[in-house]
Enzyme design. Sequence first.
Site, PDB file in Angstrom:
ATOM      1  N   GLU A  48       0.914  -1.316   0.536  1.00  0.00           N
ATOM      2  CA  GLU A  48       0.157   0.296   0.038  1.00  0.00           C
ATOM      3  C   GLU A  48       0.715   0.732  -0.563  1.00  0.00           C
ATOM      4  O   GLU A  48       0.729   2.711  -0.516  1.00  0.00           O
ATOM      5  CB  GLU A  48      -1.039   0.161   0.749  1.00  0.00           C
ATOM      6  N   TYR A 131      -6.870   7.018   3.721  1.00  0.00           N
ATOM      7  CA  TYR A 131      -6.716   6.028   3.289  1.00  0.00           C
ATOM      8  C   TYR A 131      -5.739   4.765   3.441  1.00  0.00           C
ATOM      9  O   TYR A 131      -6.510   3.481   3.350  1.00  0.00           O
ATOM     10  CB  TYR A 131      -6.943   6.433   1.494  1.00  0.00           C
ATOM     11  N   ASP A 149      -9.264   6.290  -2.921  1.00  0.00           N
ATOM     12  CA  ASP A 149      -8.478   6.687  -3.588  1.00  0.00           C
ATOM     13  C   ASP A 149      -8.983   7.478  -4.609  1.00  0.00           C
ATOM     14  O   ASP A 149     -10.057   7.807  -5.197  1.00  0.00           O
ATOM     15  CB  ASP A 149      -7.342   5.425  -3.439  1.00  0.00           C
TER      16      ASP A 149
END
Length: 373
Positions: A48, A131, A149
């Site tokens: 991520e 996020y 996102d």
Amino acid sequence: MTGNPKSPAPDPATLAAVRRQILAWWDKGHRDMPWRQSRDPYAIWVSEIMLQQTQVATVVPYYRRFLRAFPSVDALAAAPPEAVLKAWEGLGYYSRARNLHRAAQQIIERHGGKVPQGVAALRALAGVGRYTAGAIASIAFNRPEPVLDGNVKRVLCRLLAITGDPRKPAVERRLWAIAQSLVPAKRPGDFNQAVMDLGALVCTPMGARCSACPLQRRCLARKLGIVSKLPRKVRRKPLPHYDIAAAVIWRGRKLLIDKRPNAGLLGGLWEFPGGKMHKGEKAAAAAVRESAEELGIVVRPLQAEPLISVEHAYSHFRITLHAVVCRYVRGPARAIGCQEFKWVTLGDLDRYAFPAANHRIIAALRRGQEQAL
């Protein structure tokens, strides 16, 4: 469903139908990525961070090499910062690597080496925003946390015909609320990844493939014929451009390199000393001046023209980097405008992490060396 940013969330029946359709689309087949083959929270966290502002195809080889070098939180936390930056070299946005390293140490210090499950604890880690915390919590720990996102924003803006600028705080808050209402209690990680894939593969910025979208009958933007106009686009200002001089300083068979301060762009990377050229200043003169300001030494350019001039773009500006080959003349080198400096051979340079533009200079130096042999 409505596009008014202040309207209530879609009704429960509509939410349930959207969840079912998105998950059914996901179950028919989705992108096979290496991090999707792991349930290790550490591996998912690394992916991520790498995927922030970087395309999947670019990330895959870096992800595999990084996990081979640092297979666990403990291994990453114990690694020297230089080794982490070297493994990240070429991936860009180097603050991500520095934060990842610091966060691994925080996990050791605060959580006994285990990636925390809760969003609050995740967001307290260096480099983890809303996020990223939601992605890790939902994908690694099956927690019903939303993600938002660029891909998700695009899907939601089109699905609900939200015409406001998603970068505006009020619109962004609305999108987060919608994402929260949509994420299911069961399979939240699959759902979040499905929406992101939908935005990346079907509901794309240009040429959206609406006929392949599982939400085509519910999409208000499609009904209104405004898919291509959403999310609302704001004209960007032209990127500023700077000319930068880099001094390639020889002393015998060794070159001088220095390390940038940790804070700021490209922090902690090594480079050839230099900086912005003044208006009307020649690259050779700027290289001499920057060597004195940054290291306190006197150098002499070996030629009037640069060895190579490299064009490079960053997120908010562009540069032309002019590499000037110089000979060290006198003065004890001091780390005035840098963390530290070293005299190294051309062969030693592979041991250090350099910005991408500097690699073009190194390649030009090596070509020159080969031609001289």
